[in-house]
Design a protein around this motif. Structure first.
Motif, PDB file in Angstrom:
ATOM      1  N   PRO A 141       7.618   5.981  10.727  1.00 16.96           N
ATOM      2  CA  PRO A 141       8.793   6.858  10.695  1.00 16.96           C
ATOM      3  C   PRO A 141       8.770   7.801   9.497  1.00 16.96           C
ATOM      4  O   PRO A 141       8.209   7.485   8.448  1.00 16.96           O
ATOM      5  CB  PRO A 141       9.959   5.862  10.594  1.00 16.96           C
ATOM      6  CG  PRO A 141       9.368   4.660   9.930  1.00 16.96           C
ATOM      7  CD  PRO A 141       7.942   4.578  10.410  1.00 16.96           C
ATOM      8  N   LYS A 142       9.382   8.959   9.665  1.00 16.07           N
ATOM      9  CA  LYS A 142       9.527   9.899   8.557  1.00 16.07           C
ATOM     10  C   LYS A 142      10.692   9.444   7.690  1.00 16.07           C
ATOM     11  O   LYS A 142      11.790   9.205   8.188  1.00 16.07           O
ATOM     12  CB  LYS A 142       9.762  11.309   9.086  1.00 16.07           C
ATOM     13  CG  LYS A 142       8.567  11.895   9.821  1.00 16.07           C
ATOM     14  CD  LYS A 142       8.838  13.332  10.260  1.00 16.07           C
ATOM     15  CE  LYS A 142       7.623  13.922  10.972  1.00 16.07           C
ATOM     16  NZ  LYS A 142       7.864  15.334  11.423  1.00 16.07           N
ATOM     17  N   LEU A 192       6.234   1.529   6.459  1.00 16.26           N
ATOM     18  CA  LEU A 192       7.306   2.173   5.696  1.00 16.26           C
ATOM     19  C   LEU A 192       6.762   2.542   4.321  1.00 16.26           C
ATOM     20  O   LEU A 192       6.727   1.719   3.408  1.00 16.26           O
ATOM     21  CB  LEU A 192       8.505   1.226   5.575  1.00 16.26           C
ATOM     22  CG  LEU A 192       9.041   0.647   6.893  1.00 16.26           C
ATOM     23  CD1 LEU A 192      10.190  -0.322   6.615  1.00 16.26           C
ATOM     24  CD2 LEU A 192       9.470   1.754   7.843  1.00 16.26           C
ATOM     25  N   ASN A 193       6.330   3.779   4.185  1.00 14.39           N
ATOM     26  CA  ASN A 193       5.717   4.229   2.943  1.00 14.39           C
ATOM     27  C   ASN A 193       6.783   4.730   1.979  1.00 14.39           C
ATOM     28  O   ASN A 193       6.949   5.931   1.750  1.00 14.39           O
ATOM     29  CB  ASN A 193       4.691   5.330   3.222  1.00 14.39           C
ATOM     30  CG  ASN A 193       3.273   4.823   3.061  1.00 14.39           C
ATOM     31  OD1 ASN A 193       3.014   3.922   2.259  1.00 14.39           O
ATOM     32  ND2 ASN A 193       2.345   5.383   3.819  1.00 14.39           N
ATOM     33  N   ILE A 194       7.508   3.774   1.415  1.00 12.90           N
ATOM     34  CA  ILE A 194       8.537   4.116   0.435  1.00 12.90           C
ATOM     35  C   ILE A 194       8.586   3.020  -0.620  1.00 12.90           C
ATOM     36  O   ILE A 194       8.443   1.838  -0.312  1.00 12.90           O
ATOM     37  CB  ILE A 194       9.913   4.298   1.123  1.00 12.90           C
ATOM     38  CG1 ILE A 194      10.919   4.861   0.123  1.00 12.90           C
ATOM     39  CG2 ILE A 194      10.399   3.007   1.757  1.00 12.90           C
ATOM     40  CD1 ILE A 194      12.171   5.400   0.773  1.00 12.90           C
ATOM     41  N   GLY A 238       4.787   0.143  -0.751  1.00 12.71           N
ATOM     42  CA  GLY A 238       4.879   0.376   0.692  1.00 12.71           C
ATOM     43  C   GLY A 238       5.071  -0.951   1.402  1.00 12.71           C
ATOM     44  O   GLY A 238       4.710  -2.000   0.878  1.00 12.71           O
ATOM     45  N   THR A 239       5.636  -0.902   2.606  1.00 11.74           N
ATOM     46  CA  THR A 239       5.925  -2.126   3.348  1.00 11.74           C
ATOM     47  C   THR A 239       5.406  -2.017   4.773  1.00 11.74           C
ATOM     48  O   THR A 239       5.640  -1.002   5.452  1.00 11.74           O
ATOM     49  CB  THR A 239       7.446  -2.395   3.397  1.00 11.74           C
ATOM     50  OG1 THR A 239       7.967  -2.422   2.070  1.00 11.74           O
ATOM     51  CG2 THR A 239       7.746  -3.721   4.099  1.00 11.74           C
ATOM     52  N   CYS A 240       4.689  -3.059   5.212  1.00 11.58           N
ATOM     53  CA  CYS A 240       4.246  -3.168   6.607  1.00 11.58           C
ATOM     54  C   CYS A 240       5.083  -4.229   7.294  1.00 11.58           C
ATOM     55  O   CYS A 240       5.320  -5.298   6.730  1.00 11.58           O
ATOM     56  CB  CYS A 240       2.778  -3.590   6.695  1.00 11.58           C
ATOM     57  SG  CYS A 240       1.637  -2.449   5.955  1.00 11.58           S
ATOM     58  N   VAL A 241       5.500  -3.948   8.507  1.00  8.14           N
ATOM     59  CA  VAL A 241       6.278  -4.917   9.283  1.00  8.14           C
ATOM     60  C   VAL A 241       5.576  -5.130  10.625  1.00  8.14           C
ATOM     61  O   VAL A 241       5.560  -4.235  11.470  1.00  8.14           O
ATOM     62  CB  VAL A 241       7.722  -4.435   9.508  1.00  8.14           C
ATOM     63  CG1 VAL A 241       8.534  -5.520  10.216  1.00  8.14           C
ATOM     64  CG2 VAL A 241       8.381  -4.039   8.196  1.00  8.14           C
TER      65      VAL A 241
END
Length: 481
Positions: free
Chosen positions: A108-109, A145-147, A154-157
Protein backbone atom coordinates in the motif's frame (compact mmCIF):
# COMPACT_ATOMS: atom_id res chain seq x y z
CA UNK A 1 -18.17 -5.39 8.86
CA UNK A 2 -16.87 -8.17 6.68
CA UNK A 3 -17.40 -11.64 8.07
CA UNK A 4 -15.23 -14.69 7.58
CA UNK A 5 -17.42 -17.14 5.71
CA UNK A 6 -17.04 -20.86 5.35
CA UNK A 7 -15.38 -21.76 2.06
CA UNK A 8 -17.58 -24.85 1.66
CA UNK A 9 -18.73 -25.29 -1.01
CA UNK A 10 -16.09 -23.67 -3.21
CA UNK A 11 -17.02 -22.41 -6.63
CA UNK A 12 -13.75 -21.76 -8.41
CA UNK A 13 -13.09 -21.49 -12.10
CA UNK A 14 -9.63 -22.85 -12.70
CA UNK A 15 -7.54 -21.35 -15.45
CA UNK A 16 -6.02 -22.99 -18.50
CA UNK A 17 -2.92 -24.06 -16.57
CA UNK A 18 -4.92 -26.25 -14.23
CA UNK A 19 -6.05 -29.83 -14.85
CA UNK A 20 -9.37 -30.16 -16.64
CA UNK A 21 -12.50 -31.45 -14.94
CA UNK A 22 -11.95 -34.86 -16.55
CA UNK A 23 -8.40 -35.01 -15.18
CA UNK A 24 -9.78 -34.04 -11.78
CA UNK A 25 -12.34 -36.84 -11.81
CA UNK A 26 -9.68 -39.34 -12.80
CA UNK A 27 -7.51 -38.27 -9.89
CA UNK A 28 -4.51 -36.99 -11.83
CA UNK A 29 -0.97 -37.19 -10.51
CA UNK A 30 -1.00 -33.54 -9.48
CA UNK A 31 -4.06 -33.78 -7.25
CA UNK A 32 -3.84 -34.27 -3.49
CA UNK A 33 -6.72 -34.44 -1.03
CA UNK A 34 -6.89 -32.07 1.92
CA UNK A 35 -6.36 -33.81 5.22
CA UNK A 36 -9.28 -34.01 7.67
CA UNK A 37 -7.64 -31.38 9.89
CA UNK A 38 -7.16 -29.04 6.91
CA UNK A 39 -10.82 -29.41 5.96
CA UNK A 40 -11.84 -28.70 9.56
CA UNK A 41 -10.32 -25.23 9.22
CA UNK A 42 -12.86 -24.47 6.50
CA UNK A 43 -15.85 -25.19 8.72
CA UNK A 44 -17.98 -22.36 10.20
CA UNK A 45 -16.52 -21.22 13.48
CA UNK A 46 -13.14 -22.79 12.75
CA UNK A 47 -12.13 -20.77 9.68
CA UNK A 48 -8.78 -19.80 11.16
CA UNK A 49 -5.87 -17.83 9.70
CA UNK A 50 -2.29 -17.75 10.91
CA UNK A 51 -0.69 -14.32 10.81
CA UNK A 52 3.04 -13.68 10.98
CA UNK A 53 4.37 -10.19 11.71
CA UNK A 54 8.04 -9.59 10.94
CA UNK A 55 9.86 -6.36 11.72
CA UNK A 56 12.82 -5.41 9.55
CA UNK A 57 15.79 -3.31 10.67
CA UNK A 58 15.96 -1.79 7.18
CA UNK A 59 13.50 -0.63 4.55
CA UNK A 60 11.99 -3.61 2.76
CA UNK A 61 12.95 -4.10 -0.90
CA UNK A 62 9.76 -5.45 -2.42
CA UNK A 63 11.48 -6.60 -5.62
CA UNK A 64 13.88 -8.77 -3.59
CA UNK A 65 10.97 -10.26 -1.65
CA UNK A 66 9.01 -11.08 -4.80
CA UNK A 67 11.95 -12.72 -6.56
CA UNK A 68 12.74 -14.87 -3.53
CA UNK A 69 9.13 -15.85 -2.88
CA UNK A 70 8.95 -17.29 -6.40
CA UNK A 71 11.88 -19.59 -5.59
CA UNK A 72 10.70 -20.56 -2.11
CA UNK A 73 6.98 -20.28 -1.37
CA UNK A 74 5.83 -21.03 -4.91
CA UNK A 75 7.88 -24.23 -5.01
CA UNK A 76 5.63 -25.47 -2.23
CA UNK A 77 2.55 -26.92 -3.88
CA UNK A 78 0.28 -25.73 -1.10
CA UNK A 79 1.21 -22.14 -1.93
CA UNK A 80 0.57 -22.56 -5.65
CA UNK A 81 -2.67 -24.58 -5.54
CA UNK A 82 -6.35 -23.84 -5.20
CA UNK A 83 -8.50 -25.75 -2.75
CA UNK A 84 -11.38 -27.16 -4.78
CA UNK A 85 -14.46 -29.09 -3.69
CA UNK A 86 -15.10 -32.36 -5.54
CA UNK A 87 -18.89 -32.37 -5.95
CA UNK A 88 -18.86 -36.10 -6.59
CA UNK A 89 -17.68 -37.19 -3.13
CA UNK A 90 -17.72 -33.94 -1.16
CA UNK A 91 -13.98 -33.95 -0.45
CA UNK A 92 -11.58 -31.09 -1.08
CA UNK A 93 -8.39 -31.34 -3.13
CA UNK A 94 -5.35 -29.24 -3.96
CA UNK A 95 -5.41 -28.25 -7.65
CA UNK A 96 -2.21 -26.58 -8.96
CA UNK A 97 -2.71 -23.22 -10.63
CA UNK A 98 -0.63 -20.48 -12.18
CA UNK A 99 0.33 -17.89 -9.56
CA UNK A 100 0.90 -14.23 -10.26
CA UNK A 101 3.14 -13.07 -7.40
CA UNK A 102 1.69 -9.55 -7.64
CA UNK A 103 -1.69 -10.97 -6.59
CA UNK A 104 -0.16 -12.10 -3.30
CA UNK A 105 2.26 -9.28 -2.41
CA UNK A 106 0.39 -6.12 -1.43
CA UNK A 107 2.31 -2.84 -1.04
CA UNK A 108 0.00 0.00 0.00
CA UNK A 109 0.98 3.62 -0.54
CA UNK A 110 1.65 5.18 2.84
CA UNK A 111 1.79 8.74 4.11
CA UNK A 112 5.30 9.27 5.55
CA UNK A 113 3.95 12.15 7.68
CA UNK A 114 1.17 10.22 9.41
CA UNK A 115 0.54 11.10 13.04
CA UNK A 116 1.37 7.68 14.52
CA UNK A 117 2.98 4.96 12.43
CA UNK A 118 2.71 2.43 15.28
CA UNK A 119 -1.05 2.92 15.51
CA UNK A 120 -1.36 2.79 11.72
CA UNK A 121 0.41 -0.58 11.56
CA UNK A 122 -1.72 -1.91 14.43
CA UNK A 123 -4.92 -0.68 12.71
CA UNK A 124 -3.82 -2.11 9.36
CA UNK A 125 -3.22 -5.58 10.79
CA UNK A 126 -6.51 -5.41 12.70
CA UNK A 127 -8.34 -4.63 9.45
CA UNK A 128 -6.73 -7.67 7.81
CA UNK A 129 -8.30 -9.87 10.49
CA UNK A 130 -11.74 -8.70 9.42
CA UNK A 131 -11.52 -9.81 5.79
CA UNK A 132 -10.72 -13.24 4.33
CA UNK A 133 -8.37 -13.96 1.44
CA UNK A 134 -10.23 -14.47 -1.83
CA UNK A 135 -10.61 -18.21 -2.44
CA UNK A 136 -10.01 -17.77 -6.18
CA UNK A 137 -6.28 -17.88 -5.46
CA UNK A 138 -3.98 -19.83 -3.12
CA UNK A 139 -4.86 -18.83 0.44
CA UNK A 140 -1.89 -16.72 1.48
CA UNK A 141 -0.63 -13.18 1.02
CA UNK A 142 2.07 -10.76 2.18
CA UNK A 143 1.62 -7.10 3.06
CA UNK A 144 4.70 -4.85 3.05
CA UNK A 145 4.42 -1.71 5.17
CA UNK A 146 7.50 0.39 4.49
CA UNK A 147 7.15 2.86 7.32
CA UNK A 148 9.29 3.40 10.39
CA UNK A 149 7.79 2.36 13.74
CA UNK A 150 9.22 2.29 17.25
CA UNK A 151 10.34 -1.33 16.70
CA UNK A 152 11.40 -1.48 13.04
CA UNK A 153 12.10 0.37 9.81
CA UNK A 154 9.58 -1.74 7.92
CA UNK A 155 6.95 -4.37 8.69
CA UNK A 156 5.93 -7.52 6.80
CA UNK A 157 2.59 -9.14 7.53
CA UNK A 158 2.08 -12.69 6.26
CA UNK A 159 -1.40 -14.24 6.22
CA UNK A 160 -1.86 -17.99 5.78
CA UNK A 161 -5.10 -19.91 5.95
CA UNK A 162 -4.66 -22.61 8.60
CA UNK A 163 -5.51 -25.30 6.05
CA UNK A 164 -2.09 -24.68 4.46
CA UNK A 165 -0.36 -26.04 7.55
CA UNK A 166 -0.02 -25.69 11.29
CA UNK A 167 2.11 -23.14 13.08
CA UNK A 168 5.18 -25.37 13.16
CA UNK A 169 5.04 -26.03 9.40
CA UNK A 170 4.62 -22.37 8.56
CA UNK A 171 7.21 -21.18 11.09
CA UNK A 172 9.73 -23.60 9.61
CA UNK A 173 8.88 -22.47 6.09
CA UNK A 174 9.59 -18.87 7.09
CA UNK A 175 12.78 -19.81 8.93
CA UNK A 176 14.02 -21.87 5.97
CA UNK A 177 14.01 -18.56 4.07
CA UNK A 178 16.29 -16.94 6.68
CA UNK A 179 20.01 -17.07 7.38
CA UNK A 180 22.20 -16.19 10.34
CA UNK A 181 23.42 -12.61 10.18
CA UNK A 182 26.81 -13.76 11.49
CA UNK A 183 26.98 -16.56 8.88
CA UNK A 184 24.94 -15.71 5.75
CA UNK A 185 25.22 -19.27 4.42
CA UNK A 186 23.86 -20.97 7.57
CA UNK A 187 20.29 -21.66 8.62
CA UNK A 188 19.30 -20.44 12.09
CA UNK A 189 19.21 -22.88 14.99
CA UNK A 190 16.28 -23.51 17.29
CA UNK A 191 16.74 -24.13 21.02
CA UNK A 192 16.42 -27.88 20.46
CA UNK A 193 16.86 -29.88 17.28
CA UNK A 194 16.67 -33.19 19.06
CA UNK A 195 13.96 -35.69 18.35
CA UNK A 196 11.06 -35.17 20.73
CA UNK A 197 10.33 -38.19 22.85
CA UNK A 198 6.90 -39.70 23.36
CA UNK A 199 5.38 -40.02 26.80
CA UNK A 200 7.57 -42.62 28.50
CA UNK A 201 6.49 -45.37 30.88
CA UNK A 202 9.37 -45.90 33.33
CA UNK A 203 7.48 -47.94 35.93
CA UNK A 204 4.14 -49.52 36.73
CA UNK A 205 3.17 -46.41 38.71
CA UNK A 206 4.09 -44.02 35.88
CA UNK A 207 2.08 -46.19 33.48
CA UNK A 208 -0.93 -45.98 35.78
CA UNK A 209 -0.47 -42.19 36.10
CA UNK A 210 -0.43 -41.81 32.32
CA UNK A 211 -3.61 -43.87 31.96
CA UNK A 212 -5.35 -42.01 34.78
CA UNK A 213 -4.33 -38.54 33.52
CA UNK A 214 -5.43 -39.49 30.01
CA UNK A 215 -8.78 -40.77 31.31
CA UNK A 216 -9.41 -37.56 33.26
CA UNK A 217 -8.48 -35.51 30.19
CA UNK A 218 -10.85 -37.59 28.06
CA UNK A 219 -13.73 -37.03 30.50
CA UNK A 220 -13.08 -33.27 30.61
CA UNK A 221 -12.83 -33.13 26.82
CA UNK A 222 -16.18 -34.89 26.36
CA UNK A 223 -17.84 -32.75 29.05
CA UNK A 224 -16.49 -29.59 27.40
CA UNK A 225 -17.74 -30.71 24.00
CA UNK A 226 -21.19 -31.36 25.46
CA UNK A 227 -21.88 -28.66 28.04
CA UNK A 228 -18.98 -27.63 30.32
CA UNK A 229 -18.33 -23.94 29.64
CA UNK A 230 -15.87 -21.57 31.28
CA UNK A 231 -17.14 -18.86 33.61
CA UNK A 232 -18.34 -15.69 31.90
CA UNK A 233 -15.55 -13.22 32.62
CA UNK A 234 -14.36 -10.03 30.87
CA UNK A 235 -12.09 -12.35 28.82
CA UNK A 236 -14.76 -14.81 27.67
CA UNK A 237 -15.91 -14.17 24.12
CA UNK A 238 -19.56 -14.09 23.13
CA UNK A 239 -21.21 -15.98 20.31
CA UNK A 240 -19.87 -14.95 16.90
CA UNK A 241 -16.54 -13.74 18.29
CA UNK A 242 -14.71 -15.59 15.50
CA UNK A 243 -16.24 -13.23 12.94
CA UNK A 244 -15.06 -10.00 14.53
CA UNK A 245 -11.79 -8.12 13.86
CA UNK A 246 -9.00 -8.42 16.39
CA UNK A 247 -6.17 -6.33 17.80
CA UNK A 248 -2.60 -7.61 17.76
CA UNK A 249 -0.15 -6.17 20.28
CA UNK A 250 3.24 -7.40 21.44
CA UNK A 251 5.44 -7.04 24.50
CA UNK A 252 8.87 -8.53 25.18
CA UNK A 253 10.85 -9.62 28.23
CA UNK A 254 14.48 -10.69 28.53
CA UNK A 255 15.20 -14.33 27.71
CA UNK A 256 18.09 -14.24 30.19
CA UNK A 257 15.67 -13.12 32.91
CA UNK A 258 13.38 -16.06 32.13
CA UNK A 259 16.35 -18.42 32.21
CA UNK A 260 17.33 -16.91 35.58
CA UNK A 261 13.89 -17.75 37.02
CA UNK A 262 13.98 -21.19 35.40
CA UNK A 263 17.30 -22.06 36.99
CA UNK A 264 16.39 -20.66 40.40
CA UNK A 265 13.16 -22.67 40.57
CA UNK A 266 14.39 -25.76 38.72
CA UNK A 267 11.53 -25.66 36.21
CA UNK A 268 11.23 -25.39 32.44
CA UNK A 269 11.08 -22.21 30.37
CA UNK A 270 7.49 -23.10 29.51
CA UNK A 271 6.62 -23.35 33.22
CA UNK A 272 7.97 -19.83 33.76
CA UNK A 273 6.02 -18.44 30.81
CA UNK A 274 2.79 -20.14 31.87
CA UNK A 275 3.22 -19.02 35.48
CA UNK A 276 3.76 -15.42 34.43
CA UNK A 277 0.76 -15.68 32.12
CA UNK A 278 -1.43 -16.98 34.95
CA UNK A 279 -0.31 -14.10 37.19
CA UNK A 280 -0.90 -11.57 34.41
CA UNK A 281 -4.41 -12.86 33.72
CA UNK A 282 -5.31 -12.48 37.40
CA UNK A 283 -3.90 -8.93 37.47
CA UNK A 284 -5.89 -7.97 34.37
CA UNK A 285 -9.17 -9.51 35.56
CA UNK A 286 -8.80 -7.88 38.98
CA UNK A 287 -8.55 -4.50 37.29
CA UNK A 288 -11.55 -5.16 35.01
CA UNK A 289 -13.77 -6.30 37.90
CA UNK A 290 -12.67 -3.30 39.98
CA UNK A 291 -13.52 -0.90 37.15
CA UNK A 292 -16.97 -2.44 36.82
CA UNK A 293 -17.96 -3.08 40.44
CA UNK A 294 -15.95 -0.51 42.39
CA UNK A 295 -12.58 -0.27 44.07
CA UNK A 296 -10.91 -3.31 45.59
CA UNK A 297 -13.41 -5.79 44.15
CA UNK A 298 -11.50 -9.03 43.75
CA UNK A 299 -11.89 -11.67 41.05
CA UNK A 300 -14.75 -14.06 41.96
CA UNK A 301 -13.61 -17.26 43.66
CA UNK A 302 -13.54 -20.60 41.87
CA UNK A 303 -14.02 -19.28 38.37
CA UNK A 304 -13.38 -21.79 35.60
CA UNK A 305 -10.87 -20.38 33.12
CA UNK A 306 -9.10 -22.72 30.73
CA UNK A 307 -6.67 -22.36 27.85
CA UNK A 308 -6.48 -24.58 24.82
CA UNK A 309 -2.75 -25.32 24.64
CA UNK A 310 -1.39 -26.66 21.35
CA UNK A 311 1.34 -29.29 21.01
CA UNK A 312 3.46 -30.23 18.01
CA UNK A 313 3.08 -33.98 17.36
CA UNK A 314 5.99 -34.22 14.94
CA UNK A 315 9.20 -35.97 15.87
CA UNK A 316 11.53 -33.06 15.15
CA UNK A 317 11.64 -29.26 15.11
CA UNK A 318 14.73 -29.11 12.89
CA UNK A 319 14.63 -26.50 10.12
CA UNK A 320 14.69 -28.23 6.75
CA UNK A 321 13.73 -27.61 3.14
CA UNK A 322 10.05 -26.99 3.72
CA UNK A 323 9.37 -26.15 0.09
CA UNK A 324 9.06 -29.91 -0.53
CA UNK A 325 5.73 -31.12 0.88
CA UNK A 326 6.30 -34.79 0.12
CA UNK A 327 9.93 -35.52 0.96
CA UNK A 328 9.86 -34.83 4.68
CA UNK A 329 6.24 -35.58 5.54
CA UNK A 330 6.23 -32.54 7.82
CA UNK A 331 3.45 -30.55 6.19
CA UNK A 332 -0.16 -30.41 7.18
CA UNK A 333 -1.88 -29.88 10.49
CA UNK A 334 -0.36 -32.39 12.88
CA UNK A 335 -1.18 -30.74 16.18
CA UNK A 336 -2.97 -31.91 19.28
CA UNK A 337 -4.19 -29.83 22.16
CA UNK A 338 -4.80 -29.99 25.88
CA UNK A 339 -7.29 -28.11 28.02
CA UNK A 340 -5.21 -26.30 30.61
CA UNK A 341 -6.97 -24.93 33.73
CA UNK A 342 -5.66 -21.67 35.20
CA UNK A 343 -6.01 -20.92 38.90
CA UNK A 344 -7.08 -17.28 38.76
CA UNK A 345 -6.57 -16.07 42.30
CA UNK A 346 -4.31 -13.79 44.33
CA UNK A 347 -1.22 -15.58 45.64
CA UNK A 348 0.80 -14.08 48.48
CA UNK A 349 3.96 -15.64 47.09
CA UNK A 350 4.33 -14.72 43.37
CA UNK A 351 6.41 -17.86 42.85
CA UNK A 352 3.31 -19.97 43.54
CA UNK A 353 2.03 -19.03 40.09
CA UNK A 354 4.98 -20.89 38.58
CA UNK A 355 4.68 -23.81 40.99
CA UNK A 356 1.03 -24.19 40.01
CA UNK A 357 1.88 -24.01 36.30
CA UNK A 358 4.57 -26.68 36.71
CA UNK A 359 2.22 -29.03 38.57
CA UNK A 360 -0.45 -28.69 35.89
CA UNK A 361 1.99 -29.11 33.00
CA UNK A 362 3.60 -32.14 34.61
CA UNK A 363 0.19 -33.82 34.64
CA UNK A 364 -0.43 -32.85 31.03
CA UNK A 365 2.95 -34.19 29.94
CA UNK A 366 2.19 -37.47 31.72
CA UNK A 367 -0.87 -38.07 29.56
CA UNK A 368 -1.82 -38.83 25.98
CA UNK A 369 -4.25 -35.91 25.74
CA UNK A 370 -2.72 -34.11 22.70
CA UNK A 371 -2.49 -37.35 20.73
CA UNK A 372 -6.04 -38.21 21.75
CA UNK A 373 -7.54 -34.90 20.62
CA UNK A 374 -5.77 -35.19 17.26
CA UNK A 375 -6.87 -38.81 16.77
CA UNK A 376 -10.38 -38.17 18.04
CA UNK A 377 -10.97 -35.36 15.53
CA UNK A 378 -9.86 -37.66 12.71
CA UNK A 379 -12.08 -40.49 14.02
CA UNK A 380 -15.18 -38.27 14.25
CA UNK A 381 -14.47 -37.04 10.72
CA UNK A 382 -14.31 -40.60 9.35
CA UNK A 383 -17.39 -41.82 11.25
CA UNK A 384 -19.72 -38.82 11.06
CA UNK A 385 -18.31 -36.47 8.45
CA UNK A 386 -16.76 -33.05 8.39
CA UNK A 387 -19.83 -31.14 9.61
CA UNK A 388 -20.08 -33.05 12.88
CA UNK A 389 -16.32 -32.87 13.42
CA UNK A 390 -16.40 -29.13 12.79
CA UNK A 391 -19.21 -28.54 15.28
CA UNK A 392 -17.43 -30.63 17.90
CA UNK A 393 -14.17 -28.71 17.43
CA UNK A 394 -15.96 -25.37 17.58
CA UNK A 395 -17.84 -26.32 20.75
CA UNK A 396 -14.67 -27.30 22.60
CA UNK A 397 -12.87 -24.09 21.61
CA UNK A 398 -15.85 -21.83 22.32
CA UNK A 399 -16.42 -23.31 25.77
CA UNK A 400 -12.88 -22.41 26.85
CA UNK A 401 -11.54 -18.88 27.35
CA UNK A 402 -8.33 -18.58 25.35
CA UNK A 403 -5.78 -20.21 23.06
CA UNK A 404 -2.19 -20.48 24.18
CA UNK A 405 0.87 -21.43 22.13
CA UNK A 406 4.59 -21.35 22.82
CA UNK A 407 7.00 -21.70 19.88
CA UNK A 408 10.81 -21.60 20.09
CA UNK A 409 12.42 -19.18 17.67
CA UNK A 410 15.96 -18.63 16.40
CA UNK A 411 18.72 -18.34 18.99
CA UNK A 412 20.73 -15.86 16.95
CA UNK A 413 20.02 -12.78 14.86
CA UNK A 414 18.67 -13.66 11.43
CA UNK A 415 17.96 -12.04 8.09
CA UNK A 416 14.95 -12.72 5.88
CA UNK A 417 15.79 -12.45 2.19
CA UNK A 418 18.74 -10.25 3.18
CA UNK A 419 16.76 -8.04 5.59
CA UNK A 420 17.88 -8.17 9.23
CA UNK A 421 14.95 -9.13 11.43
CA UNK A 422 14.10 -6.92 14.42
CA UNK A 423 11.32 -9.12 15.82
CA UNK A 424 8.98 -12.02 15.04
CA UNK A 425 5.33 -12.09 16.16
CA UNK A 426 3.09 -14.98 15.01
CA UNK A 427 -0.58 -15.28 15.98
CA UNK A 428 -4.04 -16.30 14.73
CA UNK A 429 -7.47 -14.89 14.03
CA UNK A 430 -10.83 -16.47 13.22
CA UNK A 431 -10.92 -18.73 16.30
CA UNK A 432 -14.02 -18.84 18.55
CA UNK A 433 -12.19 -17.29 21.51
CA UNK A 434 -11.74 -13.64 22.42
CA UNK A 435 -8.08 -14.07 23.36
CA UNK A 436 -4.97 -15.83 22.12
CA UNK A 437 -1.57 -15.54 23.79
CA UNK A 438 1.29 -16.67 21.60
CA UNK A 439 4.81 -16.73 23.02
CA UNK A 440 7.86 -16.82 20.75
CA UNK A 441 11.55 -16.51 21.53
CA UNK A 442 14.03 -14.72 19.28
CA UNK A 443 17.67 -14.13 20.06
CA UNK A 444 17.75 -12.60 23.56
CA UNK A 445 14.03 -11.87 23.99
CA UNK A 446 10.75 -13.65 24.61
CA UNK A 447 7.76 -11.92 23.05
CA UNK A 448 4.14 -12.18 24.17
CA UNK A 449 1.84 -11.71 21.17
CA UNK A 450 -1.76 -10.88 22.07
CA UNK A 451 -4.60 -11.50 19.62
CA UNK A 452 -7.74 -10.00 21.19
CA UNK A 453 -11.32 -9.43 20.13
CA UNK A 454 -11.78 -5.67 20.28
CA UNK A 455 -15.29 -5.93 21.69
CA UNK A 456 -14.41 -8.27 24.58
CA UNK A 457 -10.91 -6.96 25.38
CA UNK A 458 -10.83 -3.28 24.36
CA UNK A 459 -7.47 -2.64 26.05
CA UNK A 460 -5.05 -5.43 25.02
CA UNK A 461 -2.10 -3.09 25.65
CA UNK A 462 -3.02 -3.14 29.33
CA UNK A 463 -3.06 -6.94 29.28
CA UNK A 464 0.46 -6.87 27.80
CA UNK A 465 1.54 -4.52 30.58
CA UNK A 466 0.07 -6.91 33.16
CA UNK A 467 1.90 -9.91 31.71
CA UNK A 468 5.18 -8.01 31.66
CA UNK A 469 4.75 -6.59 35.16
CA UNK A 470 3.76 -10.00 36.57
CA UNK A 471 6.96 -11.54 35.29
CA UNK A 472 9.05 -8.71 36.73
CA UNK A 473 7.34 -9.25 40.10
CA UNK A 474 8.20 -12.96 39.98
CA UNK A 475 11.82 -12.21 39.13
CA UNK A 476 12.07 -9.59 41.88
CA UNK A 477 10.69 -12.10 44.38
CA UNK A 478 13.53 -14.51 43.57
CA UNK A 479 16.13 -11.76 43.77
CA UNK A 480 14.91 -10.73 47.22
CA UNK A 481 15.25 -14.21 48.73
Amino acid sequence: MATIPSLNPLRIRTNKNVETTEDFKKGGDHEEPLSPMAQLFHEPGSNVYIIGILGSKTKIRSDVFKDNLVHTFLKNRRFSSLQVLDKVNGSMKWIPTHVNIDDHVIIPKLDPNMESSDKFVEDYISNLSGSPIENTKPLWDLHILNIKTSEAEGTCVFRFHHSLGDGMSLMNLLLSCTRKVADPEALPTLPSNKKSSDTKVSSLWSGFSILWNSFVALVMFVMTALFLEDTKTPMKGSEGVEQRPRRFVIRSVSLDDIKFVKKAMNVTLNDVVLGATQAGLYRYLHRRYSETDGDNIDVPHNIRLRATVFFNLRGSTKIEDFTDTTRHGTWGNKIGYSLLPFNITLKKDPLDYIRDAKAIMDRKKASLEPLFTYSFANLVFKLFGIKVAGKLNHKVFYNTTLWFSNVPGPQEEISFFGHEVAYLAPSCFGQPNALMIHVVSYKDKVTFVISADKETIPNPQQLCDDLQESFHTIKASIEST
